[in-house]
Design an enzyme around this catalytic site. Structure first.
Site: not given
Ligand code: G3I
Length: 453
Positions: A164, A205, A241, A269, A271
């Site tokens: 990004e 990416n 996305h 990615e 969806d």
């Molecule tokens: O692991 C913690 C957990 O311990 C806690 O209780 C919880 C509370 O909010 O958060 C958990 O972490 C989260 C993590 O995902 C795992 O689930 C984060 O808050 C959350 O911000 C994080 O989001 C991820 C996101 O990237 C962050 O930008 C998504 O899972 C993930 O699918 C997403 O993936 C990104 C790609 O890497 C890049 N392209 C966009 C895509 C979607 O945002």
């Protein structure tokens, strides 16, 4: 589109000992029938394409693990390889989830896409909040890339090296890296990654670069210039996305122009989110959208494949980030394949047809005594949803309803009609609603065929 399934055989004229567990056990058999379809990974392999999914390491057991292993030939760790995960405090590394996912992939003969080495998000606080000279920043980045790529050397097929880097208008995003090192942080990162693992394909990416637009053109120009300079760049990742009904018209054209530069193109990615509830018409549109994406990749030789960003709605980032939106992946929250799953299979040359009718009503007698009985009807949806329902049947042996709950039932002669109460008309995709009634019977109490409409 709704199929009707009347409940049990006469053998299920149950007595007081009858249990709802029996009812449930009979119902869950339906989705399993679809598992006989050719797995997506076999269909994709026959086309020379990758079909991947992002995964969460802690979930790779049970049904989630079974599907991830059986249906996909590529995996991307959704969060496990990001900087904040692997080096939460400076010099303290945590590879547990990343190692687990790579081991799972090896055990299931799958390729892994590493994700991601250089990003503006999900960096550890110590890095984001530090004060660094350009030289320190450069060293930090080189060390990070060398350490992580070397750890998995020879075991990862590809890396999303830079994630990004662009704004929507095609200018460079203001990030820790761009602000500290200038635009050439991208070339440096790719060069360090190549040095650490010469066999991994190296990608840039980004999102909103699926169609031809200012952002994708900036990416195109960057890749072109990196190639001209001899910087190691093997591919571009179009995240995809997408929003329901909005697959860009120039999607295939855009894939082709990148392929013509001599780099691989991967949909990394995918969806397709929708406003909830996920009613049948939306799921049908979503299937068409998934098919359009897969078709575009299949049509371009240089498109290496498609990865979905989570294969089940129970493991998707969408509801957390887009309020009121969801249902973006090919399987529902209960691991039932949605029309989108069947669309992917079809685009990959599969002959599977989606089951018609995705909401069913199932009638059962849960207890019975000398003159009376208690009945139950369960309305369940998979791959569809309802916002209102009515279940009708005909009592062929003189039975009469005496009382109903969780529905409004009327009986005229033998004809019974039960409509939802004010509070339970919605049956979500993957969800169910149950109503019950008491009835009178004499002689026999056969199970009627029920109609959901
Ligand atoms: O692991 C913690 C957990 O311990 C806690 O209780 C919880 C509370 O909010 O958060 C958990 O972490 C989260 C993590 O995902 C795992 O689930 C984060 O808050 C959350 O911000 C994080 O989001 C991820 C996101 O990237 C962050 O930008 C998504 O899972 C993930 O699918 C997403 O993936 C990104 C790609 O890497 C890049 N392209 C966009 C895509 C979607 O945002």
């Amino acid at each position: 589109m709704r199929s009707l399934r009347s409940g049990f055989s006469p053998a299920s004229l149950l007595t007081g000992a009858a249990t709802l567990a029996t009812l449930g056990a009979l119902l869950v058999a339906a989705p399993a029938a679809q598992a006989a379809d050719t797995p997506l990974r076999d269909l994709a392999a026959a086309k020379g394409k990758a079909i991947g999914t992002a995964v969460t390491g802690s979930k790779l057991t049970g049904t989630y693990g079974d599907i991830a292993g059986a249906q996909f030939n590529w995996l991307t760790p959704g969060n496990a390889m990001k900087w904040e995960t692997v080096e939460p405090s400076r010099g303290t590394y945590n590879w547990a989830e990343a190692d687990q996912i790579v081991a799972f992939a090896q055990a299931h003969n799958q390729q892994v896409r590493g994700h991601t080495l250089v990003w503006h998000s999900q960096n550890p606080d110590w890095l984001e909040n530090g004060t660094w000279t350009p030289a320190e920043l450069s060293t930090l980045l080189q060390d990070h890339i060398s350490t992580e790529v070397t750890r998995y050397k020879g075991r990862l097929a590809a890396w999303d090296v830079v994630n990004e880097p662009f704004n929507e208008d095609g200018t460079y995003r203001s990030t820790l890296w761009y602000n500290g090192l200038g635009a050439d942080y991208i070339a440096q990162a790719l060069t360090w990654a190549r040095a650490a693992d010469p066999s991994a394909k190296l990608y840039i990416n980004d999102y909103n670069v699926e169609g031809v637009n200012a952002k994708s053109t900036a990416l195109y120009n960057l890749v072109k210039s990196l190639k001209e300079r001899g910087v190691p760049i093997d591919g571009v990742g179009l995240q995809a996305h997408l929003i329901l009904g909005q697959v860009p018209a120039t999607f295939q054209q855009n894939i082709q122009r990148f392929a013509d530069l001599g780099v691989d193109v991967a949909i990394t990615e995918l969806d397709i989110r929708m406003q909830l509830p996920a009613i049948e018409a939306k799921l049908t549109q979503q299937a068409a959208d998934y098919k359009a994406v897969l078709d575009a990749c299949v049509a371009v030789t240089g498109c290496s494949g498609v990865t979905v960003w989570g294969f089940t709605d129970s493991d998707s980032w969408i509801p957390d980030v887009f309020e009121g939106y969801g249902a973006a992946t090919p399987y529902d929250e209960n691991y039932v394949p949605k029309p989108a799953y069947h669309a992917i299979a079809t685009a990959l040359g599969g002959t599977t047809t989606p089951p018609t009718g995705a909401c069913t009503a199932t009638y059962g007698v849960t207890s019975q005594w000398n003159t009376g009985f208690t009945g139950q009807v369960r309305i369940a949806c998979s791959g569809a949803a309802l916002s209102a329902w009515r279940v009708s049947w005909s009592f062929g042996a003189g039975q009469r309803i005496t009382q109903a709950w969780n529905a409004t039932c009327t009986q005229t002669g033998t004809a019974v009609s039960c409509a939802n109460a004010s509070y339970n008309g919605t049956v979500t995709n993957g969800g169910s609603v149950t109503f019950g009634f008491n009835g009178a019977w004499s002689g026999t109490n056969p199970v009627p065929a029920v109609t959901l409409g």
